[in-house]
Design a protein around this motif. Sequence first.
Motif, PDB file in Angstrom:
ATOM      1  N   SER A  57      47.928 -21.058 -52.992  1.00  0.00           N
ATOM      2  CA  SER A  57      48.273 -19.643 -53.141  1.00  0.00           C
ATOM      3  C   SER A  57      47.230 -18.963 -54.012  1.00  0.00           C
ATOM      4  O   SER A  57      46.430 -19.614 -54.681  1.00  0.00           O
ATOM      5  CB  SER A  57      49.684 -19.481 -53.704  1.00  0.00           C
ATOM      6  OG  SER A  57      49.770 -20.055 -54.972  1.00  0.00           O
TER       7      SER A  57
ATOM      8  N   THR B 290      46.503 -15.581 -56.694  1.00  0.00           N
ATOM      9  CA  THR B 290      47.075 -14.500 -57.464  1.00  0.00           C
ATOM     10  C   THR B 290      45.903 -13.719 -58.060  1.00  0.00           C
ATOM     11  O   THR B 290      44.748 -14.020 -57.791  1.00  0.00           O
ATOM     12  CB  THR B 290      48.080 -15.036 -58.507  1.00  0.00           C
ATOM     13  OG1 THR B 290      48.615 -13.935 -59.229  1.00  0.00           O
ATOM     14  CG2 THR B 290      47.436 -15.997 -59.460  1.00  0.00           C
ATOM     15  N   TRP B 291      46.193 -12.714 -58.822  1.00  0.00           N
ATOM     16  CA  TRP B 291      45.162 -11.803 -59.252  1.00  0.00           C
ATOM     17  C   TRP B 291      45.413 -11.378 -60.679  1.00  0.00           C
ATOM     18  O   TRP B 291      46.562 -11.174 -61.074  1.00  0.00           O
ATOM     19  CB  TRP B 291      45.188 -10.562 -58.334  1.00  0.00           C
ATOM     20  CG  TRP B 291      44.159  -9.554 -58.690  1.00  0.00           C
ATOM     21  CD1 TRP B 291      44.319  -8.483 -59.530  1.00  0.00           C
ATOM     22  CD2 TRP B 291      42.818  -9.524 -58.269  1.00  0.00           C
ATOM     23  NE1 TRP B 291      43.146  -7.805 -59.646  1.00  0.00           N
ATOM     24  CE2 TRP B 291      42.201  -8.415 -58.880  1.00  0.00           C
ATOM     25  CE3 TRP B 291      42.055 -10.342 -57.428  1.00  0.00           C
ATOM     26  CZ2 TRP B 291      40.866  -8.100 -58.682  1.00  0.00           C
ATOM     27  CZ3 TRP B 291      40.718 -10.013 -57.224  1.00  0.00           C
ATOM     28  CH2 TRP B 291      40.142  -8.912 -57.838  1.00  0.00           C
TER      29      TRP B 291
ATOM     30  N   SER C  49      50.126 -13.955 -53.485  1.00  0.00           N
ATOM     31  CA  SER C  49      51.470 -14.102 -54.035  1.00  0.00           C
ATOM     32  C   SER C  49      51.385 -14.332 -55.530  1.00  0.00           C
ATOM     33  O   SER C  49      50.362 -14.731 -56.054  1.00  0.00           O
ATOM     34  CB  SER C  49      52.194 -15.251 -53.346  1.00  0.00           C
ATOM     35  OG  SER C  49      51.478 -16.433 -53.537  1.00  0.00           O
ATOM     36  N   MET C  50      52.497 -14.093 -56.175  1.00  0.00           N
ATOM     37  CA  MET C  50      52.526 -14.281 -57.626  1.00  0.00           C
ATOM     38  C   MET C  50      52.736 -15.742 -57.940  1.00  0.00           C
ATOM     39  O   MET C  50      53.349 -16.462 -57.194  1.00  0.00           O
ATOM     40  CB  MET C  50      53.682 -13.498 -58.222  1.00  0.00           C
ATOM     41  CG  MET C  50      53.469 -12.030 -58.086  1.00  0.00           C
ATOM     42  SD  MET C  50      54.699 -11.166 -59.044  1.00  0.00           S
ATOM     43  CE  MET C  50      54.351 -11.762 -60.663  1.00  0.00           C
TER      44      MET C  50
END
Length: 310
Positions: free
Chosen positions: A211, A213-214, A308-309
């Motif tokens: 996944s 995230t940012w 996604s987180m």
Amino acid sequence: MRRQDIRNIAIIAHVDHGKTTLVDALLRQSGQFRESQLQGDCILDSNDLERERGITILAKNIAVHYKGVKVNIIDTPGHSDFGGEVERVLRMADGALILVDAFEGPKPQTRFVLTKALEVGLKPIIVVNKIDRIDCRPEDVVLETVHLIEELGHADSLDVPYIFASGRAGYASHDPLARSGTILPLLDMVLEHIPGPVANVEEPFQMMVTSLTWSDYVGRIVVGRINNGRVKPGMKVAILKKGGVQVTSTIEKVELFDKLGKVEAEVAEAGDIVALTGLGDSEIGDTITDTAAPIALPRTEVDEPTLSMV
Ligand code: GDP
């Protein structure tokens, strides 16, 4: 070789069967709320139970420490819309808690994710939750879930371990009539029945991007479980993309999941679930490897990029 100091487990539940509440009880009782350790927007106040509850929902990966073992708990998206993502996420784990409401029994989401979990070879543990409900029928629900596992082609379904719980009241027990206690027997079951991750630490580094995230500060953050080898900040790596495309990049930060947040690490190794920065070119499904051994891991069928987180 399997690591003994870690367990990676996915948690699977139909919506409203009590996943968030149960994870909160695990966090609270394993003493994780005593320090305010959360990175990001929220600082935890150990007295503020309401707030703690709200926060778990935002954390896709959390880790609790129990009897000297780090248990990474990986949330799984429950909907078939997430297709390939469910499978990728499950591949980070070695076992799965199948959380089922003691009144409702297994529901479509339970079935969907359980099917995938068994396909990728995860060891299941059935957790029959909400046994405090007056209308509950915990023993029937165990049987229904065992039958479902059997129907899905899991030959040794009768050996599947199970436990009863009330996430809300904070206890788990082998006795369906229990009305008090702690949630910790559930962690004992995890240690006993779920194997530690297979970890070839001496092989060249290799992991799949599960996944993304940012963060405004560090940009793209890549999350995955290390399949082989070790990773350190400053290390040069190859990013293996679709169609045989390969780019080189340098790892900036290596972080491990800890409690509700992340902590920086000087090294992470096979079996660990890590968050890496410095890999701006990577996408979900890519393999990150040692530049000397650029071998891609097999992609799952649906490779939709999702932010996604974690
Ligand atoms: P999730 O959607 O699986 O994350 O479920 P939640 O943890 O948000 O819980 C859904 C609902 O079930 C909430 O109203 C909870 O208060 C309730 N609930 C959760 N755990 C229990 C439990 O052990 N017993 C009872 N009676 N209710 C519970």
